[in-house]
Design a protein around this motif. Structure first.
Motif, mmCIF file in Angstrom:
data_model
loop_
_atom_site.group_PDB
_atom_site.id
_atom_site.type_symbol
_atom_site.label_atom_id
_atom_site.label_comp_id
_atom_site.label_asym_id
_atom_site.label_seq_id
_atom_site.Cartn_x
_atom_site.Cartn_y
_atom_site.Cartn_z
ATOM 1 N N UNK A 6 37.592 26.270 46.778
ATOM 2 C CA UNK A 6 37.895 27.761 47.348
ATOM 3 C C UNK A 6 38.502 28.658 46.475
ATOM 4 N N UNK A 7 39.220 28.166 45.414
ATOM 5 C CA UNK A 7 40.080 29.003 44.612
ATOM 6 C C UNK A 7 39.769 29.173 43.417
ATOM 7 N N UNK A 8 39.615 28.066 42.581
ATOM 8 C CA UNK A 8 39.746 27.965 41.204
ATOM 9 C C UNK A 8 38.051 28.235 40.703
ATOM 10 N N UNK A 9 36.970 28.108 41.389
ATOM 11 C CA UNK A 9 35.684 28.360 40.858
ATOM 12 C C UNK A 9 35.469 29.835 40.922
ATOM 13 N N UNK A 10 36.110 30.591 41.918
ATOM 14 C CA UNK A 10 35.728 32.163 41.957
ATOM 15 C C UNK A 10 36.281 32.593 40.552
ATOM 16 N N UNK A 11 37.616 32.135 40.203
ATOM 17 C CA UNK A 11 38.114 32.711 38.616
ATOM 18 C C UNK A 11 37.162 32.366 37.587
ATOM 19 N N UNK A 12 36.523 31.294 37.583
ATOM 20 C CA UNK A 12 35.710 30.870 36.675
ATOM 21 C C UNK A 12 34.191 31.265 36.681
ATOM 22 N N UNK A 13 33.504 31.508 37.865
ATOM 23 C CA UNK A 13 32.153 31.797 38.172
ATOM 24 C C UNK A 13 32.175 33.240 38.726
ATOM 25 N N UNK A 14 33.047 33.520 39.609
ATOM 26 C CA UNK A 14 33.131 34.697 40.344
ATOM 27 C C UNK A 14 32.440 34.458 41.928
#
Length: 45
Positions: A6-14
């Motif tokens: 929910x949070x960290x993937x957004x920073x890595x992939x958008x």
């Protein structure tokens, strides 16, 4: 695991996952995400 999706993937992939068991709440979160992206592109919503 939920925090990563929910949070960290957004920073890595958008992109990210909405992990919400209530369908109405999930739909509201999805619509909010869509509107945020549209606003970022300068599109009306």
């Amino acid at each position: 695991m939920q925090r990563i999706l929910a949070e960290e993937v957004k920073g890595l992939t958008g992109g990210y996952f909405i992990l919400e068991p209530d369908p109405e709440s999930a739909a509201e979160k999805l619509l909010e995400a869509i509107n945020d992206r549209r606003a970022g592109l300068g599109l009306p919503y």
